[in-house]
Motif scaffolding. Structure first.
Motif, PDB file in Angstrom:
ATOM      1  N   LYS A  33      34.630  31.062  48.057  1.00 39.18           N
ATOM      2  CA  LYS A  33      35.201  29.860  47.664  1.00 39.18           C
ATOM      3  C   LYS A  33      34.792  28.738  48.665  1.00 39.18           C
ATOM      4  O   LYS A  33      35.094  29.061  49.731  1.00 39.18           O
ATOM      5  N   ALA A  34      34.605  27.539  48.516  1.00 43.47           N
ATOM      6  CA  ALA A  34      34.143  26.217  48.957  1.00 43.47           C
ATOM      7  C   ALA A  34      35.524  25.730  49.479  1.00 43.47           C
ATOM      8  O   ALA A  34      36.242  25.113  48.708  1.00 43.47           O
ATOM      9  N   MET A  35      36.007  26.115  50.767  1.00 48.43           N
ATOM     10  CA  MET A  35      37.464  25.757  50.976  1.00 48.43           C
ATOM     11  C   MET A  35      37.433  24.732  52.210  1.00 48.43           C
ATOM     12  O   MET A  35      36.551  24.549  53.031  1.00 48.43           O
ATOM     13  N   LEU A  36      38.393  23.772  51.987  1.00 46.56           N
ATOM     14  CA  LEU A  36      38.370  22.903  53.303  1.00 46.56           C
ATOM     15  C   LEU A  36      39.104  23.438  54.552  1.00 46.56           C
ATOM     16  O   LEU A  36      40.496  23.966  54.418  1.00 46.56           O
ATOM     17  N   THR A  37      38.447  23.761  55.414  1.00 46.94           N
ATOM     18  CA  THR A  37      38.992  24.586  56.450  1.00 46.94           C
ATOM     19  C   THR A  37      39.610  23.847  57.778  1.00 46.94           C
ATOM     20  O   THR A  37      40.049  24.286  58.765  1.00 46.94           O
ATOM     21  N   ARG A  38      38.952  22.378  57.954  1.00 49.01           N
ATOM     22  CA  ARG A  38      39.467  21.468  59.112  1.00 49.01           C
ATOM     23  C   ARG A  38      39.188  20.075  58.633  1.00 49.01           C
ATOM     24  O   ARG A  38      38.333  19.766  57.922  1.00 49.01           O
ATOM     25  N   ILE A  39      40.114  19.250  59.259  1.00 48.86           N
ATOM     26  CA  ILE A  39      39.786  17.784  59.300  1.00 48.86           C
ATOM     27  C   ILE A  39      39.650  17.001  60.543  1.00 48.86           C
ATOM     28  O   ILE A  39      40.550  17.488  61.383  1.00 48.86           O
ATOM     29  N   GLU A  40      38.523  16.430  60.698  1.00 47.10           N
ATOM     30  CA  GLU A  40      38.193  15.743  61.914  1.00 47.10           C
ATOM     31  C   GLU A  40      39.580  14.913  62.162  1.00 47.10           C
ATOM     32  O   GLU A  40      39.892  14.019  61.357  1.00 47.10           O
ATOM     33  N   ARG A  41      39.586  14.674  63.485  1.00 45.37           N
ATOM     34  CA  ARG A  41      40.694  13.511  63.983  1.00 45.37           C
ATOM     35  C   ARG A  41      40.282  12.241  63.322  1.00 45.37           C
ATOM     36  O   ARG A  41      41.380  11.347  63.022  1.00 45.37           O
ATOM     37  N   TYR A  42      38.838  12.025  63.313  1.00 44.41           N
ATOM     38  CA  TYR A  42      38.894  10.603  63.032  1.00 44.41           C
ATOM     39  C   TYR A  42      38.852  10.174  61.558  1.00 44.41           C
ATOM     40  O   TYR A  42      38.590   9.166  60.820  1.00 44.41           O
ATOM     41  N   SER A  43      38.955  11.428  60.832  1.00 47.73           N
ATOM     42  CA  SER A  43      38.925  11.221  59.175  1.00 47.73           C
ATOM     43  C   SER A  43      39.935  10.338  58.715  1.00 47.73           C
ATOM     44  O   SER A  43      41.227  10.381  59.033  1.00 47.73           O
ATOM     45  N   PRO A  44      39.530   9.502  57.918  1.00 54.88           N
ATOM     46  CA  PRO A  44      40.454   8.455  57.185  1.00 54.88           C
ATOM     47  C   PRO A  44      41.428   9.220  56.161  1.00 54.88           C
ATOM     48  O   PRO A  44      42.300   8.651  55.834  1.00 54.88           O
ATOM     49  N   LEU A  45      40.880  10.641  56.021  1.00 53.38           N
ATOM     50  CA  LEU A  45      41.667  11.208  54.829  1.00 53.38           C
ATOM     51  C   LEU A  45      42.672  12.338  55.618  1.00 53.38           C
ATOM     52  O   LEU A  45      43.470  13.219  54.805  1.00 53.38           O
ATOM     53  N   ARG A  46      42.731  12.196  56.802  1.00 59.49           N
ATOM     54  CA  ARG A  46      43.682  13.220  57.401  1.00 59.49           C
ATOM     55  C   ARG A  46      45.153  13.273  56.973  1.00 59.49           C
ATOM     56  O   ARG A  46      45.835  14.400  57.013  1.00 59.49           O
ATOM     57  N   LYS A  47      45.625  12.250  56.575  1.00 65.46           N
ATOM     58  CA  LYS A  47      47.210  12.077  55.951  1.00 65.46           C
ATOM     59  C   LYS A  47      47.218  12.459  54.700  1.00 65.46           C
ATOM     60  O   LYS A  47      48.192  12.430  54.086  1.00 65.46           O
ATOM     61  N   GLN A  48      46.163  12.569  53.794  1.00 64.36           N
ATOM     62  CA  GLN A  48      46.072  12.704  52.540  1.00 64.36           C
ATOM     63  C   GLN A  48      45.814  14.097  52.005  1.00 64.36           C
ATOM     64  O   GLN A  48      46.472  14.261  50.776  1.00 64.36           O
ATOM     65  N   VAL A  49      44.825  14.974  52.706  1.00 62.90           N
ATOM     66  CA  VAL A  49      44.535  15.992  52.206  1.00 62.90           C
ATOM     67  C   VAL A  49      45.096  17.221  52.814  1.00 62.90           C
ATOM     68  O   VAL A  49      45.450  16.931  54.117  1.00 62.90           O
TER      69      VAL A  49
END
Length: 769
Positions: A107-123
């Protein structure tokens, strides 16, 4: 069981939405003080008040009431289970999103969120990327991580990309994709490769849009290319993938080409593929490289250099021709079509309208190849076509079973009667050439051309390419003779077996008088050097071959020579690109002697001594090297010849010389900081020192000479006359002076020096100034 966390709550409104009998977070306002701490899907386990009361088993209504009732309690805490939500929908803005999506457990899984991502607090990490939707209506579901990443990257500059994330436990969407009904795209200039497009299929379909393509986000894989319109008025409809790719490549320089794309599920069936080309105002079909025949007229061939090559193909049937005032001719045969186009030369708006059909190749096809691979398979001798791959530049030009008869290369070489290996090797070595011409034949009908014989010539000079030459030499003695030129050699057709090597020029240096071994070694060791030249001649002209001189004089310019030497005697080894003597010093010679402009001459030195002397005289113009032939000359004996006399002007300050001699001062050493290097020589006798103002000193000992120079070091314009070490013509002793700057007794200046405890001069009478 999911992990849990206990979070302190601030006073006031939390601006968090909950739902369900067991309260779950369903939304977090961006202005919420809990934004980033609470995530959608978190389950509330208990609410702890500041007085220690713990409230468990609350439903959503009871939880909200308790939060409102105790909103002023600064010590409230909430324990939550960190569950993933069933589904989360987020919108990606243009630019980098910082989400790392990888394939995990199929499955295509979200495995990491980079620190600079604007979505860090949403996903939430661990969610599955179920569906991606784009603003033009294109969407994909159930795809792999690589496919999702490629699609997101290709549309990175679009303002709205919607990502539907689901919990791994949810029902995921099956693999599918949805294209918009169709669109019209203006192509920038460039080939399919430049545009990042791959087109294939019996009906032209976009099979891939490469990452970084200028059309990424505009053209989607799966679209059918219905038509291609050229700004000059050409129109191409219903092409297959290979021919459309060729057409785009052939028109790569045009700006404003338009492609019409259609959804394959909504495409209407075409009656047949057609092509319309606009002809120049002036000229005949022959002038345009187009040959027609038959009734009705069929395209028999299109010359590889024709401006229409890659737009129309052999076998196309000409349905109609005409021009812009409404004149039209239909169903003409080949002769009639030729006449109409020739007689209408000068009329604007001429066109050909064709049906894209296929036909059989004639017995002989001569075709100019484009750079790159052919996409065609050959076997046997002569090379016989066994397969023409889709997309090959020979597709529609030749038939399977035809043979490659001759190959003419851009450098003038023509290959005859080749094997498949010889043919393919010659093609590979000339893969970037634009003027390769192949003659294909139906060998059973017309046979193969015979290879013409090549005669010896008196003399010829040939530029050599880099890499292997494919030429064989023989001969233990000079000159080396060419015995064979391989069929895949770049010199085939340029040199004839039997010719002898006269001179090989590499980096402006002429190599001569070489046997076969020496020629082979030289050519192999310099195979990566461009600009080499080979001079060959008929060996019967034996007195015309270049010969190495027994002795050669080379006048050196001032400055660095830009070359290195090695050995004893010194032999030139390497030359820099800008060396001023590269072409003056032939290989195979050693340095025997160096003669300076003032008559100083030295021989019998080793490399270190020679280079030291060169460096000391680097500012001298007119130095002469005497070179001798390594093969038949012996080095001269070690010898120094000095000028009879020489007068030099002395600079002020220390001059970097040492003297010795109780009777006559001689130069015993030139120090590294010597200001007279190249002007004076070790061993020469100090005959006279003249000081401006009338003082002149001669016949001095080393101490006296040093004292005079030391006492007058601040005086400019002093001169010193030197004589050869064996000279007997010396000036009489004169150390009298009226110059007050010269200290000591004018009759016996040596009395001012200590012979035992002097801090300046040694007891050996060798003194430095």
């Amino acid at each position: 069981m999911a992990p849990s966390c206990k979070v302190p709550l601030p006073t006031g409104s939390l601006k968090v939405a909950f739902k369900g009998d067991i309260p779950k977070v369903s939304g977090v306002d961006q202005a919420s003080p809990m934004y980033g701490a609470f995530k959608i899907g978190y389950t509330v386990l208990e609410l702890e008040l500041g007085d220690g009361t713990v409230m468990q088993g609350l439903d959503t209504r009871e939880l909200v009431a308790a939060l409102n009732e105790h909103s002023n309690d600064p010590k409230r805490r909430m324990k939550m289970e960190m569950n993933l939500p069933k589904e989360s929908v987020i919108v990606l803005q243009a630019g980098e999103h910082g989400l790392i999506i990888e394939d995990k457990f199929g499955k295509a899984m979200l495995t990491r969120i980079e620190r600079y991502s604007p979505l860090r607090k949403q996903v939430r990490v661990g969610m599955i990327c179920d569906t991606v939707k784009f603003e033009d209506g294109y969407s994909i579901s159930g795809h792999s991580a690589d496919e999702i990443n490629d699609a997101l990257d290709a549309a990175s500059q679009t303002r709205k990309r919607t990502l539907v994330l689901k919990s791994p436990d949810s029902d995921l969407s099956p693999r599918s994709g949805a294209l918009p009904s169709g669109k019209t795209i203006v192509l920038p200039a460039g080939t399919c490769e430049d545009l990042g497009l791959k087109i294939s299929g019996t009906v032209a379909k976009i099979s891939q849009v490469m990452p970084g393509s200028a059309l990424a986000g505009q053209i989607r894989p799966g679209y059918i290319v219905d038509t291609l319109s050229h700004p000059d008025g050409h129109e191409f409809a219903g092409f297959n993938g290979a021919n459309l790719s060729k057409c785009i490549d052939r028109t790569a320089g045009a700006r404003g080409r338009i492609v019409t794309l259609v959804n394959p599920n909504q495409m209407k069936q075409r009656a047949g593929a057609t092509t319309k080309i606009m002809l120049p105002h002036n000229g005949s079909l022959g002038d345009f490289g187009i040959k027609v025949s038959g009734s009705p007229a069929l395209i028999e061939s299109v010359d590889g250099r024709s401006s229409f090559q890659g737009m129309i193909f052999r076998g196309f049937r000409v349905q109609m021709c005409g021009w812009s005032d409404g004149t039209e001719f239909a169903d003409l045969d080949g002769v009639e079509l030729d006449e109409v186009i020739e007689e209408s030369s000068g009329i604007p708006g001429r066109f050909l309208y064709m049906e894209n059909t296929a036909g059989s190749a004639p017995s002989v096809v001569e075709y100019v190849l484009s750079p790159g691979k052919l996409g065609t398979v050959f076997s046997g001798t002569p090379p016989r076509i066994t397969r023409v791959n889709p997309g090959s530049q020979l597709e529609g030009v030749v038939d399977v079973g035809m043979c490659a008869d001759t190959l003419s290369l851009e450098n003038g070489i023509v290959h005859y009667q080749m094997s498949t290996m010889e043919f393919t090797n010659a093609l590979k070595s000339s893969g970037n050439s634009e003027n390769r011409k192949v003659r294909f034949v139906k060998v059973e009908e017309v046979g193969l051309k015979s290879k013409p014989a090549m005669a010896l010539t008196e003399e010829m000079t040939i530029p050599l390419p880099t890499g292997k030459l494919g030429v064989v030499f023989k001969g233990n003695q000079f000159p080396a003779v060419i015995t064979r030129v391989n069929s895949d050699s770049s010199l085939l057709g340029k040199v004839a077996p039997g010719m002898a090597v006269d001179v090989v020029t590499v980096k402006r240096r002429d190599h001569m008088e070489m046997n076969a071994s020496e020629v082979g070694t030289l050519l192999k060791s310099t195979s990566d050097i461009p600009g080499r030249m080979l001079k060959i001649r008929d060996p019967s002209y034996k007195y015309d071959f270049a010969r190495m001189p027994d002795e050669l004089e080379v006048v050196l310019p001032a400055g660095k020579l830009g070359c290195t030497f090695t050995g004893n005697p010194p032999v030139p080894k390497t030359f820099r690109e800008n060396s001023p003597v590269t072409g003056s010093i032939p290989p195979g010679m050693f340095v025997d002697c160096l003669v300076l402009p003032d008559g100083f001459r030295r021989s019998g030195f080793n490399t270190r001594e020679f280079v030291t002397l060169l460096n000391q005289t680097t500012e001298e113009d007119g130095r002469v090297l005497i070179l001798k032939n390594i093969k038949n000359c012996e080095p001269s004996v070690r010898e120094e010849v000095f000028p009879m006399d020489k007068t030099v002007t002395l600079p002020t300050g220390r001059i970097g010389l040492s003297f010795k001699g109780r009777k006559n001062a001689r130069i015993s050493r030139l120090h590294d900081d010597c200001k007279l290097a190249g002007q004076v020589y070790k061993g020469m006798i100090v005959d006279t020192i003249t000081i401006p103002g009338g003082s002149s000193f001669s016949g001095m000992t080393s101490k006296e000479a040093a004292r005079v120079l030391s006492d007058t070091k601040a005086v400019g314009g002093r001169t010193m006359t030197l004589k050869g070490p064996d000279s007997t013509d010396l000036s009489v002793r004169n150390i009298t002076s009226d110059d007050a700057s010269i200290g000591g007794n004018s009759q016996n200046m040596s009395a001012g020096f200590s012979t035992a405890n002097s801090a300046t001069f040694s007891t050996t009478n060798s003194v430095r100034l």
